[in-house]
Design an enzyme around this catalytic site. Structure first.
Site, PDB file in Angstrom:
ATOM      1  N   GLY A   1       0.861  -1.184   0.000  1.00 23.60           N
ATOM      2  CA  GLY A   1       0.000   0.000   0.000  1.00 23.60           C
ATOM      3  C   GLY A   1       0.887   1.220   0.000  1.00 23.60           C
ATOM      4  O   GLY A   1       2.108   1.111   0.158  1.00 23.60           O
ATOM      5  N   SER A   2       0.270   2.355  -0.196  1.00 23.49           N
ATOM      6  CA  SER A   2       1.104   3.542  -0.118  1.00 23.49           C
ATOM      7  C   SER A   2       0.326   4.657   0.559  1.00 23.49           C
ATOM      8  O   SER A   2      -0.902   4.707   0.483  1.00 23.49           O
ATOM      9  CB  SER A   2       1.580   3.971  -1.503  1.00 23.49           C
ATOM     10  N   GLY A   3       1.062   5.484   1.236  1.00 22.53           N
ATOM     11  CA  GLY A   3       0.430   6.610   1.912  1.00 22.53           C
ATOM     12  C   GLY A   3       0.967   7.883   1.296  1.00 22.53           C
ATOM     13  O   GLY A   3       1.499   7.875   0.185  1.00 22.53           O
ATOM     14  N   GLY A   4       0.828   8.947   2.020  1.00 22.70           N
ATOM     15  CA  GLY A   4       1.239  10.231   1.487  1.00 22.70           C
ATOM     16  C   GLY A   4       2.740  10.350   1.303  1.00 22.70           C
ATOM     17  O   GLY A   4       3.196  11.085   0.436  1.00 22.70           O
ATOM     18  N   PHE A   5       3.498   9.652   2.109  1.00 17.04           N
ATOM     19  CA  PHE A   5       4.933   9.898   2.096  1.00 17.04           C
ATOM     20  C   PHE A   5       5.787   8.737   1.614  1.00 17.04           C
ATOM     21  O   PHE A   5       6.978   8.870   1.461  1.00 17.04           O
ATOM     22  CB  PHE A   5       5.391  10.280   3.500  1.00 17.04           C
TER      23      PHE A   5
ATOM     24  N   VAL B   1       4.568   1.052   1.488  1.00 19.71           N
ATOM     25  CA  VAL B   1       4.770  -0.057   2.415  1.00 19.71           C
ATOM     26  C   VAL B   1       4.965  -1.302   1.564  1.00 19.71           C
ATOM     27  O   VAL B   1       4.153  -1.597   0.689  1.00 19.71           O
ATOM     28  CB  VAL B   1       3.574  -0.206   3.376  1.00 19.71           C
TER      29      VAL B   1
ATOM     30  N   LYS C   1       7.747  -0.039   5.932  1.00 20.08           N
ATOM     31  CA  LYS C   1       7.306   1.274   5.471  1.00 20.08           C
ATOM     32  C   LYS C   1       8.554   2.048   5.091  1.00 20.08           C
ATOM     33  O   LYS C   1       9.452   2.232   5.918  1.00 20.08           O
ATOM     34  CB  LYS C   1       6.551   1.959   6.619  1.00 20.08           C
TER      35      LYS C   1
ATOM     36  N   ASP D   1      -6.079   9.770  13.685  1.00 19.80           N
ATOM     37  CA  ASP D   1      -6.220   9.461  12.256  1.00 19.80           C
ATOM     38  C   ASP D   1      -6.913   8.108  12.089  1.00 19.80           C
ATOM     39  O   ASP D   1      -6.474   7.259  11.318  1.00 19.80           O
ATOM     40  CB  ASP D   1      -4.840   9.454  11.586  1.00 19.80           C
TER      41      ASP D   1
END
Ligand SMILES: Nc1ncnc2c1ncn2[C@@H]1O[C@H](COP(=O)(O)OP(=O)(O)OP(=O)(O)O)[C@@H](O)[C@H]1O
Length: 704
Positions: A18-22, A25, A40, A132
């Protein structure tokens, strides 16, 4: 120099989870133990002013050791990147679990929610607020334990003073943010978390968000009004709980203490939620320490225990946790003879699901180190060093084309998993089971599990008793709202300011269609709201939002993707050692794949032999994977979705009012059913958008 050189010899990095804002993973293998981990990887350049976020997350993960919080294994900082090695949650995002089920039955929602309440009660007790809470940050293990992730936005106050301390940073995802937050008022972290939990509970029970609108300002107004739709199928008790959590005036909102005692949470449970941590950092598993002492060349187990207790979150900590995880899963715990020996880890053994009933999962019958009670089946003390060496040699010996796999140590481990049981269970709402599993050899018992299938959600609208909240429509609840829309929000930064550099070297739906529609991306708001994964620079931004999309283009290997990333084929560098390793763990059948020319490998989809880990797989009615591939292409074209096709894997992106979302859809063969399936994974974009896109694609492809 490889981007991940610092991981070499310690971890083999695999696919993106998955990926987040920064950052991203990635799935990885802890090479010494052959355990899967999640890493991560955060690019410092991308962080900019958000650099303190990483430190905040690290501090929280170090301190918050709890059965429902994802465990930190190892932390590495290099000049360019942070690497956070964590426990791998193979059950995926909890949200994915409800994509196929549309919404959860009350007893099942309760199963998950109790675990969330347990995690948050602990977090608050330690002086933290998560801030969050959203479905993307709730993951599942293979036996459906819920694990909370992403503490990058958490706030810390003095232990025991979370309910006294006011915060003023507005953060989190708008749809889950409490009214006081979006009004820009000082707020208490614990109260804001309870609100977000109310939203989460609603999404579990209803399969949609309580407050949403394509226009962000209207959505804010809805949040501040506290007025939400209550479908008839919700039981009076759930309605009452939702109202108590989604109270606009924070002081009137239910507290976590009261929540723990709430009837809904404890319905049909003999025990209250165990919210305190069951881990004790002073308690080290002796069996694991004994094996590690041999590897690290320490004379006594006690010396090893002292070393582990330093909790440096280096490769040693990581190895301890990885071995502990093996022991918990009734796998042998062995290491090479000494640390100078090859880093090749023993091959993986079966990934065993050991939670036959809902209670096994719920009760978290773990001891302080995280081991299940009565876990006496494995006694590595009885394994001599020569046995270990012999076993290791044997297990790694693939010269005859067959890998030798260690046997599971407990016959118990053959029990049917809870995952399988839940997937086999027809959904009362959809009238069908997501996977049509033929007669199962193991029946699932326990009173609670039985009740899952038989409980009938109460229908009909109960009369509202909460007069204060009674709205015009009996299905709408009105919180005691201050319907004051204060407009855009101001971001003032995290409470905890500075970043401390730590250098560590490794060696040492729409279910209710019509109700749900994705919210909007009011760009002016987005800029002010603390950037979240769905809001932050996304594919759209990278490719220039609003720029024409090349529709249905199957990317050639070397073109950059829509999200600006290099196609996987190009980013694959010298992966041979990793590929060999992966083949070892994937059982002997996979060796055949390894030895097959690459072209042929691509020509047949991956075969799934059992229903294990099939939470994210939808079964089609087709037997020919080519048919499914063509169907998906047609749907993408029709939907004007951009996609990349790599063998049997599609990486498809779609622009919605909320921004861009990327989903990975892989065509697989389901051997048990002689059918083709589609495995899905959310790579980017918010969970509700993903849910909607997946449901749409799957229904368009007429796969059922
Ligand atoms: N331990 C894990 N096991 C399996 N998957 C994981 C794990 N940790 C993260 N993921 C996957 O990666 C995604 C992104 O992780 P995470 O939320 O920690 O990243 P982030 O950059 O902090 O995201 P955000 O921008 O939402 O804050 C998750 O939603 C999940 O799908």
């Amino acid at each position: 120099m490889s981007k991940y050189e610092v991981l070499q010899g310690f971890y083999a990095v695999h696919d993106e989870l998955g990926s987040g804002g920064f950052g991203k993973v990635r799935l990885a293998t802890h090479l010494l133990t052959n355990q899967k981990v999640a890493i991560k990887i955060i690019d410092k350049k991308q962080l900019g002013h958000d650099l303190p976020r990483v430190q905040t997350e690290m501090d929280a993960l170090r301190n918050l050791s709890h059965q429902n919080i994802c465990r930190l294994y190892h932390y590495i900082e290099t000049e360019d990147r942070f690497f956070i090695v964590m426990e791998y949650c193979s059950g995926g995002e909890m949200f994915d679990y409800i994509v196929r089920k549309e919404r959860l039955e009350e007893s099942e929602a309760r199963h998950f929610f109790r675990q969330l309440v347990s995690a948050i009660a602990f977090v608050h007790s330690q002086g933290y607020a998560h801030r969050d809470l959203k479905p993307e940050n709730l993951l599942l293990t293979e036996d459906l334990h819920l694990k909370l992730i992403d503490f990058g936005l958490c706030a810390k106050t003095e232990k025991g003073r979370i309910d006294k301390h006011h915060l003023d940073t507005c953060c989190g995802s708008p749809a889950y943010a409490a009214p006081e937050l979006i009004q820009g008022l000082p707020y208490k972290g614990n109260e804001a978390d309870v609100w977000s939990m109310g939203i989460l509970l609603y999404t579990l029970l209803v399969g949609a968000l309580p407050f949403e609108d394509d226009n962000m300002q209207i959505m804010y107004k809805k949040i501040q009004s506290g007025c939400f739709y209550e479908p008839d199928f919700l039981s009076p008790m759930s309605k009452q709980l939702l109202r108590a959590m989604l109270q606009v005036i924070p002081e009137r909102r239910i507290t976590i203490k009261k929540l723990l005692e709430h009837d809904w949470l404890n319905h049909k449970y003999t025990q209250p939620v165990k919210w305190n941590t069951i881990y004790d950092k002073n308690f080290i598993d002796r069996d694991v320490a004994r094996v590690m002492a041999r590897y690290y060349g320490l004379e006594t187990t006690d010396k090893m225990i002292e070393k582990i207790k330093e909790w440096k979150f280096d490769y040693m900590t990581s190895t301890y946790y990885a071995l502990l995880h093996r022991k918990r899963n009734h796998l042998e715990i062995i290491l090479p003879m000494t640390r100078n020996a090859t880093n090749t880890a023993p091959v993986n053994v079966q990934n065993i699901l050991c939670s036959p009933t809902i209670h096994a999962s719920l009760d978290n019958n773990l001891d302080k180190s995280g081991l299940e009670d009565g876990d006496s089946s494995s006694d590595p003390s009885s394994i001599s060093p020569s046995d270990i060496a012999a076993q290791l040699k044997k297990s790694c010996d693939v010269s005859d084309g067959k890998s030798k796999f260690a046997k599971p140590l407990s016959p118990e481990s053959k029990k049917m998993s809870y995952v399988n049981a839940m997937l086999a269970m027809p959904s009362q709402f959809t009238g069908r089971s997501p996977l049509r599993i033929p007669e199962s050899p193991v029946s699932v018992h326990s009173s609670d599990t039985a009740s899952l299938g038989s409980s009938t959600p109460s229908r009909g609208v109960s009369r509202d008793t909460d007069k204060e909240n009674t709205g015009n429509n009996k299905n709408y609840r009105m919180g005691a709202a201050t319907c004051k829309a204060r407009g855009p929000l101001k971001i003032t930064g995290l409470e905890d300011g500075t970043l401390r550099s730590v250098y560590t070297t490794p060696n040492n739906r729409p279910t209710l269609r019509g109700i749900f529609s994705p919210g909007n991306s009011d760009s002016s708001h987005k800029n002010r709201q603390r950037a979240r994964s769905s809001d932050r620079a996304s594919i759209g931004a990278a490719s220039g939002a609003g720029s024409p999309i090349s529709i249905g283009s199957t990317h050639s290997g070397n073109e950059p993707l829509a999200d600006g990333r290099t196609p996987r084929s190009r980013t694959k560098t010298n992966r041979l050692p990793q590929r060999v390793f992966t083949s070892l763990e994937r059982k002997k059948e996979k060796l055949i794949t390894l030895l097959t020319p690459r072209k042929m490998q691509r020509d047949s989809p991956q075969v799934l032999k059992d229903v294990k880990n099939m939470v994210n797989v939808s079964m089609t009615a087709k037997q020919d994977p080519e048919d499914v591939r063509n169907m998906l292409k047609a749907v993408f074209d029709e939907e004007k979705m951009r996609y990349e096709l790599n063998g049997w894997k599609f990486l498809a992106t779609k622009e919605t009012v909320h921004g861009w979302m990327t989903v990975e859809l892989e065509i697989v063969r389901l051997q048990m059913f002689d059918k083709v399936g589609i495995r899905r994974k959310r790579l980017k974009g918010d969970a509700f958008m993903y849910k909607k896109v997946c449901e749409h694609i799957l229904s368009m492809a007429k796969i059922d």
